[in-house]
Motif scaffolding. Structure first.
Motif, PDB file in Angstrom:
ATOM      1  N   UNK A  24      33.906  29.338  48.517  1.00 53.40           N
ATOM      2  CA  UNK A  24      34.020  27.954  48.083  1.00 53.40           C
ATOM      3  C   UNK A  24      33.532  27.794  46.649  1.00 53.40           C
ATOM      4  N   UNK A  25      32.386  28.403  46.327  1.00 52.26           N
ATOM      5  CA  UNK A  25      31.834  28.285  44.988  1.00 52.26           C
ATOM      6  C   UNK A  25      32.732  28.945  43.952  1.00 52.26           C
ATOM      7  N   UNK A 133      26.256  36.902  38.301  1.00 53.97           N
ATOM      8  CA  UNK A 133      26.040  36.751  39.748  1.00 53.97           C
ATOM      9  C   UNK A 133      26.876  35.600  40.301  1.00 53.97           C
ATOM     10  N   UNK A 134      26.899  34.486  39.597  1.00 58.66           N
ATOM     11  CA  UNK A 134      27.651  33.320  40.059  1.00 58.66           C
ATOM     12  C   UNK A 134      29.143  33.620  40.138  1.00 58.66           C
ATOM     13  N   UNK A 135      29.625  34.442  39.242  1.00 62.53           N
ATOM     14  CA  UNK A 135      31.054  34.737  39.198  1.00 62.53           C
ATOM     15  C   UNK A 135      31.439  35.958  40.028  1.00 62.53           C
ATOM     16  N   UNK A 152      35.402  46.362  49.646  1.00 58.58           N
ATOM     17  CA  UNK A 152      35.052  46.024  51.022  1.00 58.58           C
ATOM     18  C   UNK A 152      35.397  44.583  51.341  1.00 58.58           C
ATOM     19  N   UNK A 153      35.174  43.705  50.401  1.00 62.35           N
ATOM     20  CA  UNK A 153      35.433  42.279  50.611  1.00 62.35           C
ATOM     21  C   UNK A 153      36.874  41.903  50.285  1.00 62.35           C
ATOM     22  N   UNK A 154      37.661  42.897  49.878  1.00 59.76           N
ATOM     23  CA  UNK A 154      39.045  42.655  49.459  1.00 59.76           C
ATOM     24  C   UNK A 154      39.102  41.529  48.441  1.00 59.76           C
ATOM     25  N   UNK A 155      38.193  41.613  47.486  1.00 54.42           N
ATOM     26  CA  UNK A 155      38.084  40.584  46.453  1.00 54.42           C
ATOM     27  C   UNK A 155      38.510  41.162  45.116  1.00 54.42           C
ATOM     28  N   UNK A 156      39.157  40.361  44.329  1.00 47.85           N
ATOM     29  CA  UNK A 156      39.526  40.772  42.989  1.00 47.85           C
ATOM     30  C   UNK A 156      38.288  40.730  42.109  1.00 47.85           C
ATOM     31  N   UNK A 157      38.065  41.752  41.307  1.00 48.61           N
ATOM     32  CA  UNK A 157      36.909  41.712  40.413  1.00 48.61           C
ATOM     33  C   UNK A 157      36.941  40.462  39.547  1.00 48.61           C
ATOM     34  N   UNK A 158      35.770  39.857  39.317  1.00 44.03           N
ATOM     35  CA  UNK A 158      35.737  38.614  38.556  1.00 44.03           C
ATOM     36  C   UNK A 158      36.054  38.797  37.075  1.00 44.03           C
ATOM     37  N   UNK A 159      35.943  40.019  36.584  1.00 44.45           N
ATOM     38  CA  UNK A 159      36.222  40.249  35.178  1.00 44.45           C
ATOM     39  C   UNK A 159      37.682  40.673  35.074  1.00 44.45           C
TER      40      UNK A 159
END
Length: 166
Positions: A24-25, A133-135, A152-159
């Protein structure tokens, strides 16, 4: 509503509330704005105290993430110490801050990067650490640790801003 004693409840999947909050954040982050001001060190007191005592390590952790593992935390920390934490460390710090700003399209505020690190290196390092950390990046894990976490989280890197290759 209570179930009769003869019936059994069907297990229901409840998502991890912390993961849901983080997702959400991530959607609520203001584009082109810092998520905290430079003077909001109280947002992460443990990092604030650690940075006051060992700014070179915070610099190294931030640098490893911003530079996508091209320079390790150890080498970035040593470089920061070698350049003189207070005397010329602001030069190395300001280049990292500029890279971080470019990655997330953040404004050069409250002052130009070089003067922010020259006048208050500790506050700048803390703000950069909080921003990472926030991103979605944890500087204490290092680049490889974050890559593993994102997989692991199947998340796209924030950068996401690609670097120019010569």
């Amino acid at each position: 509503m209570f179930l009769p004693k003869t019936e059994t409840a069907i297990p229901v999947f409840v998502p991890d509330p912390e993961a849901s909050y983080q997702a959400y954040m991530m959607k609520q982050l203001p584009e082109g704005l810092w998520t905290t001001s430079i003077c909001e060190c109280y947002e992460d007191l443990s990092n604030c105290f650690f940075t006051c005592l060992c700014p070179c390590i915070t610099m190294g952790q931030n640098s490893e993430i911003v530079n996508r593992g091209e320079i390790s935390c150890r080498w970035a920390s040593l470089l920061h110490v070698a350049t003189g934490v207070v005397l010329f460390g602001w030069i190395f710090g300001s280049t990292n801050r500029t890279s971080l700003r470019q990655h997330f399209s953040l404004p050069e505020s409250p002052l130009p990067d070089w003067s922010t690190h020259l006048l208050c290196m500790w506050c700048a390092l803390c703000q950069e650490h909080r921003e990472l950390r926030t991103r979605g990046a944890d500087p204490s894990l290092g680049w490889e640790g974050n890559v593993s976490k994102w997989k692991e989280e199947a998340m796209t890197p924030p950068i996401v801003v690609p670097r120019m290759v010569p």
